[in-house]
Design a protein around this motif. Structure first.
Motif, PDB file in Angstrom:
ATOM      1  N   PRO A  63       0.863  -1.319  -0.125  1.00 61.86           N
ATOM      2  CA  PRO A  63      -0.008   0.192  -0.182  1.00 61.86           C
ATOM      3  C   PRO A  63       0.839   1.323  -0.017  1.00 61.86           C
ATOM      4  CG  PRO A  63      -0.062  -1.064   2.067  1.00 61.86           C
ATOM      5  CD  PRO A  63       0.760  -1.956   1.387  1.00 61.86           C
ATOM      6  N   VAL A  64       0.212   2.240  -0.652  1.00 59.61           N
ATOM      7  CA  VAL A  64       1.070   3.655  -0.665  1.00 59.61           C
ATOM      8  C   VAL A  64      -0.227   4.552  -0.146  1.00 59.61           C
ATOM      9  CG1 VAL A  64       2.640   3.085  -2.302  1.00 59.61           C
ATOM     10  CG2 VAL A  64       0.433   3.942  -2.854  1.00 59.61           C
ATOM     11  N   VAL A  65       0.066   5.968   0.322  1.00 59.12           N
ATOM     12  CA  VAL A  65      -0.853   6.758   0.845  1.00 59.12           C
ATOM     13  C   VAL A  65      -0.530   8.128  -0.267  1.00 59.12           C
ATOM     14  CG1 VAL A  65      -1.355   8.254   2.422  1.00 59.12           C
ATOM     15  CG2 VAL A  65      -0.918   5.944   2.987  1.00 59.12           C
ATOM     16  N   VAL A  66      -1.655   8.702  -0.558  1.00 58.41           N
ATOM     17  CA  VAL A  66      -1.888  10.089  -1.107  1.00 58.41           C
ATOM     18  C   VAL A  66      -2.671  10.874  -0.015  1.00 58.41           C
ATOM     19  CG1 VAL A  66      -2.543  11.425  -2.860  1.00 58.41           C
ATOM     20  CG2 VAL A  66      -1.744   9.181  -3.412  1.00 58.41           C
ATOM     21  N   HIS A  67      -2.166  12.326   0.272  1.00 58.49           N
ATOM     22  CA  HIS A  67      -2.979  12.714   1.185  1.00 58.49           C
ATOM     23  C   HIS A  67      -3.207  14.300   0.989  1.00 58.49           C
ATOM     24  CE1 HIS A  67       0.629  14.821   2.527  1.00 58.49           C
ATOM     25  NE2 HIS A  67       1.272  13.432   2.276  1.00 58.49           N
ATOM     26  N   THR A  68      -3.910  14.992   1.704  1.00 61.12           N
ATOM     27  CA  THR A  68      -4.135  16.481   1.337  1.00 61.12           C
ATOM     28  C   THR A  68      -2.955  16.981   1.841  1.00 61.12           C
ATOM     29  OG1 THR A  68      -6.592  16.355   2.018  1.00 61.12           O
ATOM     30  CG2 THR A  68      -5.455  18.304   2.342  1.00 61.12           C
ATOM     31  N   PRO A  69      -2.564  18.118   1.072  1.00 59.66           N
ATOM     32  CA  PRO A  69      -1.584  18.932   1.387  1.00 59.66           C
ATOM     33  C   PRO A  69      -1.615  20.015   2.566  1.00 59.66           C
ATOM     34  CG  PRO A  69      -2.384  19.815  -0.740  1.00 59.66           C
ATOM     35  CD  PRO A  69      -3.148  18.590  -0.183  1.00 59.66           C
ATOM     36  N   LEU A  70      -1.055  19.614   3.401  1.00 59.98           N
ATOM     37  CA  LEU A  70      -1.187  20.693   4.728  1.00 59.98           C
ATOM     38  C   LEU A  70      -0.483  21.636   4.693  1.00 59.98           C
ATOM     39  CD1 LEU A  70      -2.614  17.853   5.584  1.00 59.98           C
ATOM     40  CD2 LEU A  70      -1.773  18.110   7.943  1.00 59.98           C
ATOM     41  N   LEU A  71      -0.510  22.631   5.685  1.00 55.71           N
ATOM     42  CA  LEU A  71       0.567  23.634   5.650  1.00 55.71           C
ATOM     43  C   LEU A  71       1.668  23.496   6.396  1.00 55.71           C
ATOM     44  CD1 LEU A  71       0.242  26.817   5.367  1.00 55.71           C
ATOM     45  CD2 LEU A  71      -0.437  27.025   7.795  1.00 55.71           C
ATOM     46  N   ASN A  72       1.516  22.209   7.310  1.00 53.43           N
ATOM     47  CA  ASN A  72       2.949  21.780   8.051  1.00 53.43           C
ATOM     48  C   ASN A  72       3.295  20.191   7.293  1.00 53.43           C
ATOM     49  OD1 ASN A  72       3.053  23.870  10.027  1.00 53.43           O
ATOM     50  ND2 ASN A  72       1.783  22.847  11.163  1.00 53.43           N
ATOM     51  N   PRO A  73       4.361  20.121   6.931  1.00 58.58           N
ATOM     52  CA  PRO A  73       4.585  18.802   6.100  1.00 58.58           C
ATOM     53  C   PRO A  73       4.193  17.669   7.094  1.00 58.58           C
ATOM     54  CG  PRO A  73       6.625  20.297   5.900  1.00 58.58           C
ATOM     55  CD  PRO A  73       5.585  20.855   6.817  1.00 58.58           C
TER      56      PRO A  73
END
Length: 581
Positions: free
Chosen positions: A559-569
């Motif tokens: 599995p791999v993850v794609v996520h919302t781009p946050l203000l803090n990495p």
């Protein structure tokens, strides 16, 4: 019987063997000499190609189209010659030579790996030779070229340079470095090519820009805090209008159709408030909502919709330089996030915040359009934001829309699809109603194991979420930051809805928060079973949430993850193996 002479026959056989060996040695020697000539020719062409590449980079930086075309043509010509020399069958003999065989093999691998990209350079050169580079032709050429460059880098990565002669080792290492440095920019240029095509038509193009604010999270990045209308016409751009999200009036009914899955997960707020346009993972839905809001306010229907967040503006400022604002201060890449996303909500009222954002947007735009057209500099500067999903785009033209949807600019769902059949999407949506996103720290880990009798894999997405807000946030921070407790989150706390979109056919086994079963919402969005959990964090509080799934099919899970781009990495840990005990 005829007389025989064994001694004579034996001597003749020996001479025959010696003659054969001599001929064989002569052939081998000739092969080595010929291969040596081919090696020298290959190396010469590779060195000439390197020089041509350096001239091409310099010409692009100087915006000299003629010099760029000439250097690019020379580069491809030299690589073609090196590839042809390296294709000679005698290289197989040289590769088995004692001591230098590895060097011969490395030179051949280098030449063939770079030469393999040549078929994909022809459309690029053809486009560059025209009176104006055709954006569609450039886009069609760049995508396969970036893929081939990636394959070349993989091929060179398999070479052990420690066993090579210093000049050969240096050439391999230098080419590895050049490809590794160029690949992100090349991928970014390929990703941006459809967008470039969308704004480079013969007719004026209306572009609606959505500026996201990651201090208040949404799936696509943040709330849409501002809208800009830009017109592209004949290579020039003009800023026609701006509007803050506060300039729009919330509705009792959605401004455009919202998928049922979105309503099941987030309620009826998705289409009723302009700030929520980027809640959907499907950017086509986001673009439809944004266009509907803009038209409701009296704006023209956009031909293109682009979503950007403040990290993109930081990258822009690194290229165009500091920007002087109306109040006499200077906005730089180093302080843009604080100046635009933190300080205004602490020191300015709503009107002051809007005035600052619109002034900054107008002045950055003016400096951007006046900046030199350095394609390599822009591709390098935007490679990070593009890879992180901080730029999304949609076009009314069906062909361009399809090209955008298939690339990194396609939005959250498109990035998730591109990540492969075992990709999980993790989407964050703020429930505070304030600007507390800067105080949210997230660590993420994904783990898997095959422990079940049916061979299916267990997959766990684990999030460690922490509030770094000050202990006295409720009283020390202004209401525009805390949200004033208006949406069910305590003043000073951070409320976040976390949704995990699993691959089609995956089963949800459990969701826990702080080790206890958690109450969730579920829906199938774009064919993906999606589970949503609400997490509230008080200042200094840390909470661990786990989403456990069972894979759709038997076999090992990667599995791999794609996520919302946050203000803090997001702090992402390596994929681990679950304990079956």
């Amino acid at each position: 019987m005829p007389e025989t002479n064994p001694t004579r026959r034996s001597g003749g056989g020996l001479r025959f063997v010696l003659l054969g060996c001599g001929l064989l040695l002569a052939v081998v020697a000739a092969a080595y000499v010929w291969t040596g000539i081919r090696v020298a020719a290959t190396v010469g062409h590779l060195e000439a190609a390197r020089d041509a590449g350096e001239r091409a980079v310099a010409a692009d930086g100087a915006d000299d189209r003629g010099a760029l075309v000439a250097a690019a043509a020379d580069l491809t010509s030299q690589l073609a010659a090196a590839d042809a020399a390296a294709a000679d069958p005698t290289w197989a003999v040289a590769a088995r030579a004692p001591m230098l065989g590895g060097d011969f093999d490395a030179v051949q691998t280098l030449a063939r790996a770079l030469g393999a990209a040549l078929p994909n350079t022809e459309p690029l050169l053809a486009a560059l030779r025209g009176d104006a580079a055709d954006p569609r032709a450039l886009g069609a050429a760049l995508a396969p070229l970036s893929d081939q460059a990636s394959h070349a880098l993989d091929a060179l990565g398999s070479i052990d340079t420690t066993a090579l002669l210093p000049p050969v080792a240096a050439a391999v290492e230098r080419t590895r470095t050049l490809l590794a440095d160029a690949l992100p920019a090349l991928r970014t240029a390929a990703a941006l090519a459809p967008l470039n095509a969308a704004v480079s038509g013969d007719e004026p193009t209306r572009i609606l820009v959505m500026l996201q604010n990651n201090a208040e999270l949404r799936t696509g990045g943040g709330i849409t805090g501002a809208y800009l209308q830009i017109t592209a016409d004949g290579g020039t751009f003009s800023l026609d209008a701006q509007a803050s999200s506060s300039d729009f009036t919330a509705r009792r009914t959605p401004v455009a159709d919202v998928p049922d899955a979105m309503t099941a997960l987030y309620g009826d707020v998705v289409g009723r408030f302009p700030q929520n346009a980027s809640m959907p993972a499907d950017f086509q839905v986001t673009a439809t909502l944004a266009a509907a809001w803009w038209q409701q306010r009296g704006g023209a229907a956009p031909d293109v919709v682009v979503s950007l967040d403040p990290v993109v503006l930081v990258s822009v400022l690194r290229v165009v330089g500091p920007v002087a604002l109306a109040d006499g201060s200077v906005l730089t890449a180093d302080d843009a996030i604080s100046r635009l996303l933190v300080e205004p909500y602490r020191t300015l009222d709503s009107d002051g915040q809007t005035a600052l954002m619109q002034d900054a947007a107008a002045r950055i735009f003016a400096q951007l359009t006046a900046a030199p057209s350095d394609a390599l500099a822009w591709a390098a500067a935007l490679s990070g934001p593009v890879a992180e999903g901080r730029i999304s785009a949609w076009a009314a033209d069906p062909d361009i829309a399809q090209a955008l949807a298939a690339g990194p600019l396609g939005g959250p769902a498109a990035r998730l699809d591109a990540a492969g059949p075992q990709a999980y999407g993790v989407w964050f949506n703020d429930g505070t109603g304030g600007k507390m996103g800067g105080y949210l720290d997230v660590g993420m880990q994904i783990a898997s194991a095959q422990c079940r009798l049916d061979g299916r894999a267990d997959v766990v997405v684990r999030l460690t979420m922490t509030s770094t807000a000050p202990a006295d946030a409720a009283t020390a921070l202004p209401g525009d930051v805390t949200g004033r407790g208006m949406y069910g989150t305590g003043v000073g706390d951070i409320g976040t809805s976390v949704a995990v979109a699993a691959p089609p056919g995956t089963f949800l086994a459990s969701v826990t928060k702080a080790g206890a079963p958690a109450r969730i919402a579920q829906a199938t969005e774009m064919g993906r079973p999606t589970s949503l959990l609400r997490v509230n964090l008080s200042p200094g509080e840390r909470n661990v949430v786990e989403f456990r799934f069972v894979s759709a099919d038997a076999g090992r899970a990667d599995p791999v993850v794609v996520h919302t781009p946050l203000l803090n990495p997001i702090r992402t840990a390596a994929t681990t193996v679950l304990d079956c005990g």
